[in-house]
Design an enzyme around this catalytic site. Structure first.
Site, PDB file in Angstrom:
ATOM      1  N   GLY A 150      -4.495  32.683 -16.961  1.00  0.00           N
ATOM      2  CA  GLY A 150      -4.518  33.259 -18.308  1.00  0.00           C
ATOM      3  C   GLY A 150      -3.126  33.381 -18.888  1.00  0.00           C
ATOM      4  CG  ASN A 151      -2.306  33.331 -22.725  1.00  0.00           C
ATOM      5  OD1 ASN A 151      -2.394  34.299 -23.470  1.00  0.00           O
ATOM      6  ND2 ASN A 151      -3.069  32.250 -22.858  1.00  0.00           N
TER       7      ASN A 151
END
Ligand code: CTP
Length: 419
Positions: A227-228
């Site tokens: 993810g980020n």
């Protein structure tokens, strides 16, 4: 023992809320709104219009609120300026229910009773909760007045569909008390409070806007993902401001934060899901804002069982995802404005200019995510907006709502010169 004490984290605690009650059958729901605000720790100052008094008793509100009901500008309050005092002292004015008459007066600046005087005298945020028959709600005069109020930064809690006075079924029923209270909470403490409202919103009535928000998650296995750090705040601010400016907004989102009123949210997780949901809606859109942080790579064929550590350190192979912005840019309808973002840590302008070109966008909103108070997770942002015509506009550190307001104003100005 269960405590009834208000939560100290609640944005309603200690706030002076003027509750304006207009004449309508749904005025009975305002009694519940009043009680819940007081229970949450707010100081509620009720104002009833003349016709409200025909539907519910003053005594009821006086008993539940923090002070007796006000009904007239001509009461002796022991001060020289009673008609402006309530509005000036308020932290929030909540008009619930709001009739077509009060909405019209407020939009036109007519101050002919205590409630409309207070509305015009206040600098506090205002929430208007319309309630009326469907024919009235859909009348162009009422729609225009609502659009004017939205553009001035007034928060509108949309009426719902359901049973109306006299047994008719239709759109126009006052929103439920829980929805009204949540809106007050959000305006006083949450994202909407960060919107200074100093610049008048552009008129986006009738436009279709698609906004993406949040970071995508690409599965490694059923438990883990890549993810980020995106929290979706900037995308939500765009969606909220566009809806308040009168646009019909679809928000394609990976995050589960409260959806601004009047916005249609579509939940997605991966880049592929975001691509599909956005493509479907972008074709008919007038403006597309790609604020999401979309993964550029995803694990190839993630297994449908958990990867166990006893089997050693896995080698995970990645493949490219579709670049959604570039895909939309390659088949953009002539009337559409396409807005992309560039999250950079070095060479902000050069990288953003390259993205403007390679992705076929009309605007790139560039932010240096390594700077203080800028980008992921913050309530503020500082950006440079690069336009296809070569112009550049730097917006200093401001709330994400104010950034959205300024960018949408620029986009609308470009629309008017190209259409
Ligand atoms: N974007 C997209 N689809 C992707 C990746 C990015 O639509 N698969 C969009 C983002 O929503 C944003 C813009 O492209 O509007 C720029 O995203 P950014 O992460 O800054 O750049 P990238 O294109 O990913 O390029 P790089 O990682 O090389 O900076």
């Amino acid at each position: 023992m269960v405590s009834n004490a208000p939560s100290t984290n609640d944005s309603l605690v200690g706030k002076r809320i003027v509750l304006g009650v207009c004449g309508g059958i749904s005025a009975y729901k305002a009694i519940e709104v009043c009680r819940r605000l007081v229970d949450a720790g707010a100081h509620v100052v009720p104002i009833m219009t003349k016709s409200a008094e025909r539907f519910v008793g003053k005594v009821t509100f006086s008993a539940l609120a923090s002070e007796p009901v006000h009904t007239s500008m001509w009461d002796d309050w022991g001060g020289p300026i009673p008609h402006t005092k309530l509005g000036q002292e308020a932290d929030l004015i909540l008009v619930c229910p709001a009739t077509a008459r009060v909405i019209g007066s407020y939009a036109s600046g007519i101050s002919d009773d205590l409630l409309t005087n207070s509305l015009i005298a206040t600098k506090a945020p205002v929430i208007v909760c319309p309630a009326m028959h469907t024919e009235m709600w859909e009348h162009p005069a009422v729609s225009d007045n609502i659009a004017v109020l939205r553009r001035r930064g007034v928060h509108i809690v949309e009426p719902e569909a359901g049973r109306l006075a006299g047994g008719d079924i239709g759109h126009g029923r006052l929103a439920e008390p829980s929805t009204v209270i949540e809106s007050a909470r959000r305006v006083l403490g949450g994202s909407a409070a960060a919107d200074s409202g100093t610049v008048e919103l552009p008129d986006m009535t009738g436009l279709r806007v698609v906004v993406t928000a949040g970071g995508t998650r690409e599965p490694i296995d059923p438990i883990r993902f890549v993810g980020n750090r995106s929290t979706g705040k900037q995308g939500y601010a765009f969606a909220e401001i566009a809806a308040r400016a009168g646009a019909q907004v679809d928000l394609i989102t990976t995050v589960a934060i409260p959806v601004p009123s009047g916005v249609n949210a579509v939940a997605v997780t991966t880049a592929a899901e975001m691509h599909q949901a956005t493509s479907e809606r972008a074709t008919g859109a007038d403006i597309v804002v790609m604020a999401a942080a979309v993964a550029d790579f995803r694990p190839i064929d993630p297994p449908d069982h958990k990867i166990k550590k006893r089997n050693g350190v896995p080698i995970i192979e990645f493949e490219r995802t579709v670049d959604i912005l570039a895909d939309l840019g390659s088949r953009k309808p002539a009337h559409q404005q396409l807005v992309g973002f560039a999250a950079e840590t070095d060479e902000l302008i050069a990288n953003a200019a390259a993205k403007l070109e390679s992705k076929g966008a009309d605007f790139i909103v560039a932010n240096d995510v390594s700077a203080a108070g800028v980008g992921f997770g913050h309530d503020t942002n500082a950006v440079t907006v690069l336009a296809r015509d070569g112009s550049r506009d730097s917006l200093a550190l401001a709330s994400k709502h104010d950034i959205a307001r300024a960018v949408l104003t620029t986009v609308m100005a470009a629309r008017s010169t190209t259409s």
